[in-house]
Design an enzyme around this catalytic site. Structure first.
Site, PDB file in Angstrom:
ATOM      1  N   TRP A 109     -74.989 -59.916 -86.430  1.00 16.54           N
ATOM      2  CA  TRP A 109     -74.708 -58.485 -86.285  1.00 16.54           C
ATOM      3  C   TRP A 109     -75.398 -57.998 -85.020  1.00 16.54           C
ATOM      4  CZ3 TRP A 109     -78.199 -54.297 -86.163  1.00 16.54           C
ATOM      5  CH2 TRP A 109     -77.549 -53.063 -85.925  1.00 16.54           C
ATOM      6  N   LYS A 143     -68.435 -53.346 -88.017  1.00 18.98           N
ATOM      7  CA  LYS A 143     -69.048 -52.034 -88.254  1.00 18.98           C
ATOM      8  C   LYS A 143     -68.209 -50.932 -87.614  1.00 18.98           C
ATOM      9  CE  LYS A 143     -73.547 -49.776 -88.169  1.00 18.98           C
ATOM     10  NZ  LYS A 143     -74.950 -50.004 -88.447  1.00 18.98           N
ATOM     11  N   ASP A 203     -69.928 -55.169 -94.830  1.00 18.58           N
ATOM     12  CA  ASP A 203     -71.085 -54.414 -95.326  1.00 18.58           C
ATOM     13  C   ASP A 203     -70.568 -53.098 -95.894  1.00 18.58           C
ATOM     14  OD1 ASP A 203     -73.227 -52.405 -95.193  1.00 18.58           O
ATOM     15  OD2 ASP A 203     -74.422 -53.931 -94.176  1.00 18.58           O
ATOM     16  N   HIS A 248     -70.423 -49.973 -93.677  1.00 19.77           N
ATOM     17  CA  HIS A 248     -69.877 -50.072 -92.320  1.00 19.77           C
ATOM     18  C   HIS A 248     -68.447 -49.595 -92.172  1.00 19.77           C
ATOM     19  CE1 HIS A 248     -73.067 -53.078 -90.676  1.00 19.77           C
ATOM     20  NE2 HIS A 248     -73.586 -52.078 -91.346  1.00 19.77           N
ATOM     21  N   HIS A 257     -72.284 -57.803 -97.480  1.00 19.70           N
ATOM     22  CA  HIS A 257     -73.583 -57.144 -97.446  1.00 19.70           C
ATOM     23  C   HIS A 257     -73.516 -55.990 -98.428  1.00 19.70           C
ATOM     24  CE1 HIS A 257     -75.754 -58.454 -93.512  1.00 19.70           C
ATOM     25  NE2 HIS A 257     -75.660 -59.403 -94.408  1.00 19.70           N
ATOM     26  N   ASP A 268     -74.289 -44.965 -92.926  1.00 16.14           N
ATOM     27  CA  ASP A 268     -74.779 -46.319 -93.202  1.00 16.14           C
ATOM     28  C   ASP A 268     -76.281 -46.271 -93.464  1.00 16.14           C
ATOM     29  OD1 ASP A 268     -74.883 -49.125 -93.272  1.00 16.14           O
ATOM     30  OD2 ASP A 268     -75.303 -49.248 -91.123  1.00 16.14           O
ATOM     31  N   ASP A 318     -78.215 -55.997 -98.589  1.00 17.59           N
ATOM     32  CA  ASP A 318     -78.660 -55.426 -97.318  1.00 17.59           C
ATOM     33  C   ASP A 318     -78.968 -53.945 -97.499  1.00 17.59           C
ATOM     34  OD1 ASP A 318     -79.288 -54.943 -94.712  1.00 17.59           O
ATOM     35  OD2 ASP A 318     -77.232 -54.972 -93.967  1.00 17.59           O
TER      36      ASP A 318
END
Ligand code: RNT
Ligand code: ZN
Length: 421
Positions: free
Chosen positions: A187, A230, A261, A264, A288, A296, A328
């Site tokens: 990332w 993202k 994620d 994201h 994630h 976020d 995460d």
């Protein structure tokens, strides 16, 4: 086994059986679930690069100053042992490169290699844990412009390319030593606060830099790459170079995994809905698991609808063995070990509830177009005694049940964390 836990489990078992669900089977499935616990909740993503490493800009934001964060790797390991002792099952640990053992020396990011992780490998071997990994492309002066691998400055991007390449050596080393492939996630924070003109240029640079990072092939038995998409971040509101479309295309064409994620995407967009699409075209996916609150924000994961939907989809798609479930989140406003316990346990509770679904009956309603039957059964499930099955699972796996978990975390705070002044 506590008498009451057993009694309640037996009642729950009977009730689920009436719906055609075998609770023992669900628990067998749960035992095979392995989460990847992120190491960075212990110290608010600070890392131990220098004795006084502090988080600075470059894409990651943590708020909160609750006392007791780990200040060294030994403290971090104590915290992780404690966290693992509160989570039923056999899980993995996910490290970032800023958590290498540098012995008080300044080691540049592009020099961080396997030699800085021998202690972690020993530690993981003793505990029979697998290790996952991440290069750290943030909190560094070379990330101050907001661009790393997509920087137009060759010196900057070459520096990060070397970091990416070295990071993959570390992951492969983990996989070789521990006999389980290390999932390495890349990332980068690259993007801009305001509207850029040359989106095309940055994305084309990123593509080329990634190709250099990934130039060397490693056996899949040692390590596997994921790239994390993202939409926006603080400081990259208008433009994120590594967007979802960018990485979907990149990963598909280069045979990598995407990392999805929960924080994201647009706030109303659900990752749960993406899984069945991704599984059509990718062999594996990395998740994630996080909790965005309006942005976020990486709040501690709780058993909210997003997690329910996500875990249901993981189970319903029938592809959990190809789904790497990483956590995460990072919250510095509360007991950090408690945060792990809540986040990991809530994710597992979601999975358990998903395994307790009467999938045959639900699928039949689906197939018959019986929207009422499907909705009613899904609503009925919400008041089924999944908590009794969860408590039984916790006891069976030798971890505290809910109320005991709170006491346990508070005792650790008193005995250990409070001493960290
Ligand atoms: C940041 C990404 C990334 C980090 C960790 C620390 O937006 O989610 O995964 O949280 O690498
Ligand atoms: Zn993430």
């Amino acid at each position: 086994m506590n008498d009451r836990t057993l009694k309640m489990y037996n009642i729950a078992k009977e009730m689920y059986a009436e719906l055609g669900v075998d609770t023992d089977k669900a628990l067998e499935a749960m035992k095979a679930v392995s989460l990847s616990l992120h190491c960075w909740q212990t110290d608010d993503v600070g890392g131990f690069e220098t004795p006084d490493a502090e988080l600075s800009g470059g894409g990651i934001q943590v708020t909160g100053n609750y006392p007791g964060k780990s200040r060294s790797i030994p403290e971090m390991r104590d915290d992780l042992d404690k966290a693992f002792s509160l989570i039923p099952g056999t899980h993995r640990l996910n490290l970032h490169s800023i958590y290498g053992e540098f012995d008080g020396k300044k080691v540049e990011r592009d020099e961080i290699g396997p030699e800085h992780f021998t202690g972690w490998v020993e530690w993981a071997k003793e505990r029979k844990l697998g290790l996952d990994y991440n290069g750290s492309f943030f909190s560094h002066p070379m990330a101050d412009t907001g661009y790393t691998l997509s920087s137009k400055d060759k010196t900057v991007r070459d520096f990060w390319i070397r970091h990416g390449q070295k990071s993959r050596e570390v992951a492969a080393y983990f996989g070789r030593e521990l006999g389980t492939p290390s999932i390495i996630n890349t990332w980068i924070p690259d993007g801009s606060k305001d509207v850029p003109v040359d989106r095309m240029g940055y994305r084309s640079i990123l593509k080329d830099s990634l190709d250099e990072v990934f130039a060397k092939d490693f056996p899949a038995s040692e390590m596997r790459d994921a790239v994390e998409t993202k939409l926006f971040g603080i400081g990259s509101e208008s433009f994120v170079v590594g967007s979802h479309e960018f990485y979907m295309g990149y990963a598909m064409s280069r045979k990598k995994m995407v990392c999805l994620d929960l924080g994201h995407f647009h706030p109303t967009e659900l990752i749960a809905d993406k899984l069945s699409s991704v599984y059509q075209f990718f062999d594996e996916v990395l998740l994630h698991v996080s909790r965005p609150v309006r942005w976020d924000s990486d709040h501690v994961v709780i058993l909210n609808d997003d997690i329910r939907y996500l875990t249901e989809e993981i189970v319903r798609c029938g592809n959990i063995k190809n789904t790497y479930i990483g956590l995460d989140f990072f919250d510095g406003t509360m007991n950090r070990i408690g945060a792990y316990a809540i986040g990991a346990r809530s994710t597992l509770k979601g999975l358990l509830m998903a395994y307790l679904e009467p999938s045959a009956a639900l699928k039949q309603f689906d197939a018959e177009g019986n929207a009422f039957g499907r909705l009613a059964l899904l609503e009925q499930l919400k008041s089924m005694p999944s908590g009794a099955v969860w408590d039984y699972y916790c006891e069976m796996m030798g971890v505290p049940v809910e109320g005991e978990m709170i006491k346990d975390v508070l005792a650790y705070e008193k005995d250990v964390l409070a001493g960290r002044k």
